[in-house]
Design an enzyme around this catalytic site. Structure first.
Site, PDB file in Angstrom:
ATOM      1  N   CYS A  52       0.807  -1.225   0.000  1.00  0.00           N
ATOM      2  CA  CYS A  52       0.000   0.000   0.000  1.00  0.00           C
ATOM      3  C   CYS A  52       0.839   1.274   0.000  1.00  0.00           C
ATOM      4  O   CYS A  52       0.606   2.180  -0.788  1.00  0.00           O
ATOM      5  CB  CYS A  52      -1.009  -0.007   1.139  1.00  0.00           C
ATOM      6  SG  CYS A  52      -0.309   0.004   2.799  1.00  0.00           S
ATOM      7  N   HIS A 104      -2.757   0.745   6.781  1.00  0.00           N
ATOM      8  CA  HIS A 104      -3.065   0.770   5.352  1.00  0.00           C
ATOM      9  C   HIS A 104      -3.252   2.210   4.892  1.00  0.00           C
ATOM     10  O   HIS A 104      -3.752   3.051   5.648  1.00  0.00           O
ATOM     11  CB  HIS A 104      -4.339  -0.036   5.087  1.00  0.00           C
ATOM     12  CG  HIS A 104      -4.594  -0.310   3.649  1.00  0.00           C
ATOM     13  ND1 HIS A 104      -3.751  -1.058   2.867  1.00  0.00           N
ATOM     14  CD2 HIS A 104      -5.612   0.075   2.836  1.00  0.00           C
ATOM     15  CE1 HIS A 104      -4.247  -1.138   1.630  1.00  0.00           C
ATOM     16  NE2 HIS A 104      -5.370  -0.444   1.591  1.00  0.00           N
ATOM     17  N   HIS A 116      -5.853   2.036  -3.953  1.00  0.00           N
ATOM     18  CA  HIS A 116      -4.897   1.463  -3.008  1.00  0.00           C
ATOM     19  C   HIS A 116      -4.417   0.113  -3.512  1.00  0.00           C
ATOM     20  O   HIS A 116      -4.970  -0.437  -4.472  1.00  0.00           O
ATOM     21  CB  HIS A 116      -5.541   1.324  -1.619  1.00  0.00           C
ATOM     22  CG  HIS A 116      -6.709   0.393  -1.576  1.00  0.00           C
ATOM     23  ND1 HIS A 116      -6.691  -0.780  -0.881  1.00  0.00           N
ATOM     24  CD2 HIS A 116      -7.943   0.451  -2.154  1.00  0.00           C
ATOM     25  CE1 HIS A 116      -7.864  -1.397  -1.002  1.00  0.00           C
ATOM     26  NE2 HIS A 116      -8.634  -0.664  -1.777  1.00  0.00           N
TER      27      HIS A 116
END
Length: 156
Positions: A52, A104, A116
């Site tokens: 990510c 994240h 993402h």
């Protein structure tokens, strides 16, 4: 024969729609569109695979904006933004492990969506208000100044 004709017609419509979208999108979205579908790779920072924060760092590097490497360190860059004030290009952060920490990061695209690198699906777009992400949202940061926003994230 009908299946072939329908398939060709569908492809023509898809290509026409995609071309129209490309002209309306921002430069940032163009960079991201070229990365959608790339697989997830833990520690990945290149088009052979992204995690990510490697994904966000790569996208912003393409816009000559430097980000640190991890999602937790990116979560203190720039200025804090309320969820209701998000604009395209803001970083959005989540606690996907349920430990009360940033685990994240993604890039807000506008209209409630963000891009993402998903561990299971690679580089994709999702809705902030999806069942999975809405309760895991922690914070957002704006790392672009007004001139960078105008150059890269505002719709053309």
């Amino acid at each position: 024969m009908k299946k072939i004709t329908a398939t060709i017609l569908g492809l023509v419509m898809l290509l026409t729609f995609s071309v129209g979208e490309t002209f309306a999108a921002s430069k940032m979205e163009g960079i991201i569109d070229n990365l959608v579908g790339i697989k997830y790779k833990y520690g990945g920072t290149t088009t052979s695979g992204f995690d990510c924060s490697g994904f966000t760092q790569f996208v912003f590097n393409k816009m000559d904006i430097k980000l640190t490497r991890s999602s937790s360190s990116q979560a203190v860059e720039g200025t804090k933004v309320a969820k209701k004030d998000l604009i395209a290009g803001d970083l959005v952060f989540f606690d996907t492990a349920g430990r009360g920490t940033i685990t994240h990061v993604g890039i807000y695209l506008g209209e409630g969506t963000f891009a993402h690198a998903s561990t299971s699906r690679g580089v994709i777009t999702d809705k902030l208000e999806s069942n999975y992400y809405k309760n895991r949202f922690v914070t957002a940061r704006r790392v672009m100044d007004d001139s960078e926003y105008s150059a890269f994230a505002s719709a053309k």
